[in-house]
Design a protein around this motif. Structure first.
Motif, PDB file in Angstrom:
ATOM      1  N   ILE A 205      12.961   7.383   0.096  1.00  0.00           N
ATOM      2  CA  ILE A 205      13.033   7.567  -1.357  1.00  0.00           C
ATOM      3  C   ILE A 205      12.149   6.530  -2.035  1.00  0.00           C
ATOM      4  O   ILE A 205      12.320   5.330  -1.831  1.00  0.00           O
ATOM      5  N   GLY A 206      11.200   6.988  -2.854  1.00  0.00           N
ATOM      6  CA  GLY A 206      10.325   6.077  -3.582  1.00  0.00           C
ATOM      7  C   GLY A 206       8.873   6.384  -3.306  1.00  0.00           C
ATOM      8  O   GLY A 206       8.532   7.166  -2.410  1.00  0.00           O
ATOM      9  N   THR A 207       8.002   5.765  -4.085  1.00  0.00           N
ATOM     10  CA  THR A 207       6.576   5.896  -3.849  1.00  0.00           C
ATOM     11  C   THR A 207       5.919   4.579  -4.227  1.00  0.00           C
ATOM     12  O   THR A 207       6.386   3.857  -5.079  1.00  0.00           O
ATOM     13  N   GLY A 208       4.833   4.274  -3.567  1.00  0.00           N
ATOM     14  CA  GLY A 208       4.201   2.979  -3.740  1.00  0.00           C
ATOM     15  C   GLY A 208       4.008   2.344  -2.378  1.00  0.00           C
ATOM     16  O   GLY A 208       4.191   2.976  -1.335  1.00  0.00           O
ATOM     17  N   ALA A 209       3.639   1.082  -2.349  1.00  0.00           N
ATOM     18  CA  ALA A 209       3.242   0.419  -1.112  1.00  0.00           C
ATOM     19  C   ALA A 209       4.307   0.489  -0.028  1.00  0.00           C
ATOM     20  O   ALA A 209       4.021   0.815   1.127  1.00  0.00           O
ATOM     21  N   SER A 210       5.553   0.185  -0.375  1.00  0.00           N
ATOM     22  CA  SER A 210       6.588   0.151   0.654  1.00  0.00           C
ATOM     23  C   SER A 210       6.918   1.545   1.171  1.00  0.00           C
ATOM     24  O   SER A 210       7.133   1.747   2.368  1.00  0.00           O
ATOM     25  N   ALA A 211       6.994   2.532   0.279  1.00  0.00           N
ATOM     26  CA  ALA A 211       7.266   3.901   0.722  1.00  0.00           C
ATOM     27  C   ALA A 211       6.123   4.420   1.584  1.00  0.00           C
ATOM     28  O   ALA A 211       6.348   5.091   2.606  1.00  0.00           O
ATOM     29  N   PHE A 212       4.885   4.136   1.184  1.00  0.00           N
ATOM     30  CA  PHE A 212       3.739   4.529   2.003  1.00  0.00           C
ATOM     31  C   PHE A 212       3.863   3.943   3.413  1.00  0.00           C
ATOM     32  O   PHE A 212       3.590   4.609   4.415  1.00  0.00           O
ATOM     33  N   THR A 213       4.267   2.680   3.470  1.00  0.00           N
ATOM     34  CA  THR A 213       4.399   2.008   4.751  1.00  0.00           C
ATOM     35  C   THR A 213       5.436   2.686   5.623  1.00  0.00           C
ATOM     36  O   THR A 213       5.208   2.939   6.810  1.00  0.00           O
ATOM     37  N   GLY A 260      -2.363   4.152   1.056  1.00  0.00           N
ATOM     38  CA  GLY A 260      -2.030   5.437   0.454  1.00  0.00           C
ATOM     39  C   GLY A 260      -2.579   6.603   1.254  1.00  0.00           C
ATOM     40  O   GLY A 260      -1.936   7.647   1.380  1.00  0.00           O
ATOM     41  N   LEU A 261      -3.763   6.408   1.807  1.00  0.00           N
ATOM     42  CA  LEU A 261      -4.357   7.474   2.614  1.00  0.00           C
ATOM     43  C   LEU A 261      -3.552   7.715   3.883  1.00  0.00           C
ATOM     44  O   LEU A 261      -3.438   8.854   4.356  1.00  0.00           O
ATOM     45  N   ALA A 262      -2.970   6.651   4.447  1.00  0.00           N
ATOM     46  CA  ALA A 262      -2.138   6.813   5.641  1.00  0.00           C
ATOM     47  C   ALA A 262      -0.881   7.601   5.316  1.00  0.00           C
ATOM     48  O   ALA A 262      -0.423   8.426   6.115  1.00  0.00           O
ATOM     49  N   ALA A 263      -0.295   7.359   4.147  1.00  0.00           N
ATOM     50  CA  ALA A 263       0.879   8.125   3.731  1.00  0.00           C
ATOM     51  C   ALA A 263       0.519   9.592   3.536  1.00  0.00           C
ATOM     52  O   ALA A 263       1.286  10.493   3.908  1.00  0.00           O
ATOM     53  N   LYS A 264      -0.632   9.829   2.942  1.00  0.00           N
ATOM     54  CA  LYS A 264      -1.086  11.212   2.745  1.00  0.00           C
ATOM     55  C   LYS A 264      -1.271  11.911   4.086  1.00  0.00           C
ATOM     56  O   LYS A 264      -0.901  13.084   4.267  1.00  0.00           O
ATOM     57  N   ALA A 265      -1.807  11.179   5.060  1.00  0.00           N
ATOM     58  CA  ALA A 265      -2.011  11.751   6.386  1.00  0.00           C
ATOM     59  C   ALA A 265      -0.688  12.110   7.038  1.00  0.00           C
ATOM     60  O   ALA A 265      -0.589  13.115   7.754  1.00  0.00           O
ATOM     61  N   THR A 441       2.379  -1.783   5.748  1.00  0.00           N
ATOM     62  CA  THR A 441       1.328  -1.703   6.751  1.00  0.00           C
ATOM     63  C   THR A 441       0.986  -0.265   7.060  1.00  0.00           C
ATOM     64  O   THR A 441       1.653   0.654   6.628  1.00  0.00           O
ATOM     65  N   LEU A 442      -0.046  -0.101   7.869  1.00  0.00           N
ATOM     66  CA  LEU A 442      -0.522   1.245   8.153  1.00  0.00           C
ATOM     67  C   LEU A 442      -0.095   1.711   9.539  1.00  0.00           C
ATOM     68  O   LEU A 442       0.703   2.612   9.696  1.00  0.00           O
ATOM     69  N   THR A 443      -0.608   1.099  10.566  1.00  0.00           N
ATOM     70  CA  THR A 443      -0.367   1.556  11.916  1.00  0.00           C
ATOM     71  C   THR A 443       0.237   0.432  12.732  1.00  0.00           C
ATOM     72  O   THR A 443      -0.278  -0.675  12.725  1.00  0.00           O
ATOM     73  N   ILE A 444       1.295   0.722  13.426  1.00  0.00           N
ATOM     74  CA  ILE A 444       1.974  -0.299  14.211  1.00  0.00           C
ATOM     75  C   ILE A 444       1.003  -0.888  15.232  1.00  0.00           C
ATOM     76  O   ILE A 444       0.408  -0.165  16.023  1.00  0.00           O
TER      77      ILE A 444
END
Length: 453
Positions: A205-213, A260-265, A441-444
């Motif tokens: 739940i949420g959007t922004g840096a933490s939700a993307f992560t 953000g692009l990682a979340a979109k992916a 972060t993006l990728t572990i």
């Protein structure tokens, strides 16, 4: 201020990046700080997200005055172009800085109240002539106090996450479902956390840096052998538009744009489903103990095993109740600062650099700095906090010209929103604390992954 009061220290609440920078700046100005840290070490809040990588490089997360204090010890700043993990920031910079400060930093000191000595918030008589009195509890639970000439509150907002309920209050059943709800980005390298989410359905739940992560983390987990079946349901209170995923390639902090692009992916690749226009009203249990989220409009989602709530952070103002603070009624930020950081109008990079003037309150010589100064706004950067600390130290030292001077230029970003991008207040869906202290972060395991700050 009388002579005896001038001899008192400046109390700094919090030994995080901005609190320690404030201490360094005060020392640079010949003033004596006393830092009170609730945790057992420096950077307690940063350590709580030690597994994630900042989206600002080392060159932007080290305060110049702090670096001067560290230099005689042989300390050398890591590669300025590299992006530190939260653990790196804490262990390679913040803890060494606290060690140099020595007894200036007092650990296990939880501040419980701040006031003027002998004056509650009602009393006017000779108010500004009185020192501040700061009450705190020590590690053994003993109640103690210290007197101060000024107070700088850099305690942050990480201890007070916002709830899932769209009204700003916990959704019905949210507290009862706490065993399946987290308000933090999970560390999926930790075996216990990995077992909690692997092969499960999780609502974010949420959007922004933490939700993307969180979305990127869960998508990465789904691609592993033990993560088969892992799936996320991403819950947004608004719809998805071109601005939902932030600045992308246009972000001057590239790692932040990539987030953000990682979340979109994650959505495009089928590892997450987006549910839009969903305002969480209640949590219910199904017959198997899983959670069913119910919206204000009556919609019910399919059951999920876990929920990660990343709907923002808010300041804890309870221990400042006896002070005369001037706070914006919406953002809970200083009234002069609030228009400059309104997330409906500004992103991290369009916030005008500011200092003591914008951070002042009716109560003279009290300052909220760092993420706490932004109240509920999500647009904070570490560089902004360092500039705040520099200006405030100059003001307390009586150097008005330096206090009013601007010494900071911020990078542009699209992550935090902007004028005309949303059809509702952007603050409603910011997650985890914004552009700095909300790590992501993006990728572990990826050296290029980057998150907060």
């Amino acid at each position: 201020m009388n002579a005896s009061t001038e001899d008192l220290p400046v109390v700094v609440i919090g030994a995080g990046p901005i609190g320690l920078a404030a201490a360094a700046r005060l020392i640079e100005r010949g003033l004596q700080p006393q830092v009170l840290e609730a945790g057992p070490t420096a950077a307690t809040a940063v350590r709580s997200w030690s597994h994630v990588r900042l989206f600002s490089p080392w060159s932007e997360v080290v305060d110049p005055a702090a670096e001067k204090l560290l230099a005689p010890t042989g300390w050398v700043r890591p590669d300025g172009a590299a992006y530190p993990l939260g653990a790196d920031w804490a262990e390679l910079y913040l803890q060494p800085l606290a060690d140099v400060l020595g007894e200036t930093v007092r650990y296990d000191a939880t501040v419980t109240g701040v006031s003027r000595a002998g004056r509650d918030r009602i009393v006017d008589a000779d108010r500004e002539d009185q020192p501040f009195v700061v009450h705190y509890t020590s590690a053994n639970g003993a109640e103690e106090r210290i007197y101060a000439r000024a107070v700088i509150d850099a305690s942050g907002t990480s201890s007070t996450p916002s709830p899932a309920g769209s009204s700003g209050l916990p959704a019905l059943g949210e507290k009862a479902a706490s065993d399946r709800i987290s308000y933090r980005i999970p560390d999926l390298k930790d075996p216990a956390a990995r077992a909690r989410y692997a092969g499960k359905r999780t609502a974010v739940i949420g959007t922004g840096a933490s939700a993307f992560t969180a979305l990127a983390y869960l998508a990465d987990l789904a691609k592993t052998d033990d993560g088969t079946g892992t799936h996320a349901t991403w819950i947004l209170r608004r719809g998805i538009s071109g601005s939902t995923f932030g600045g992308g390639d246009a972000d001057q902090l590239p790692a932040r744009g990539a987030l953000g692009l990682a979340a979109k992916a994650a959505v495009d690749d089928g590892h997450a489903d987006a549910v839009t226009g969903f305002r969480t009203d209640a949590f219910e249990r199904d017959g198997h103990g899983r959670l069913v989220l119910v919206a204000e409009d009556g919609r019910r989602l399919d059951p999920v095993d876990e929920v990660i709530v990343l709907t923002g952070l808010r300041p804890d103002l309870t221990f400042l109740d006896e002070l005369r603070l001037g706070l914006d009624e919406r953002l809970q930020a200083p009234t002069a600062l609030a228009p400059l950081i309104d997330p409906n109008q500004h992103s991290c990079g369009t916030v005008y650099p500011h200092g003591a003037a914008e951070l002042s309150h009716p109560e003279k010589d009290v300052y909220l700095v760092g993420m706490k100064s932004y109240g509920r706004a999500p647009t904070f950067l570490a560089m902004t906090g360092y500039e705040q600390a520099r200006s405030i130290a100059a003001a307390l030292a009586g150097d008005r010209e330096a206090a009013e001077r601007v010494e900071l230029t911020l990078p542009e970003t699209g992550v935090c929103g902007g004028a005309g991008l949303f059809d509702e207040p952007a603050a409603e869906e910011t997650s985890g604390g914004g552009c700095c202290t909300a790590p992501a972060t993006l990728t572990i395991g990826s050296p290029a992954a980057a998150g907060g700050c």
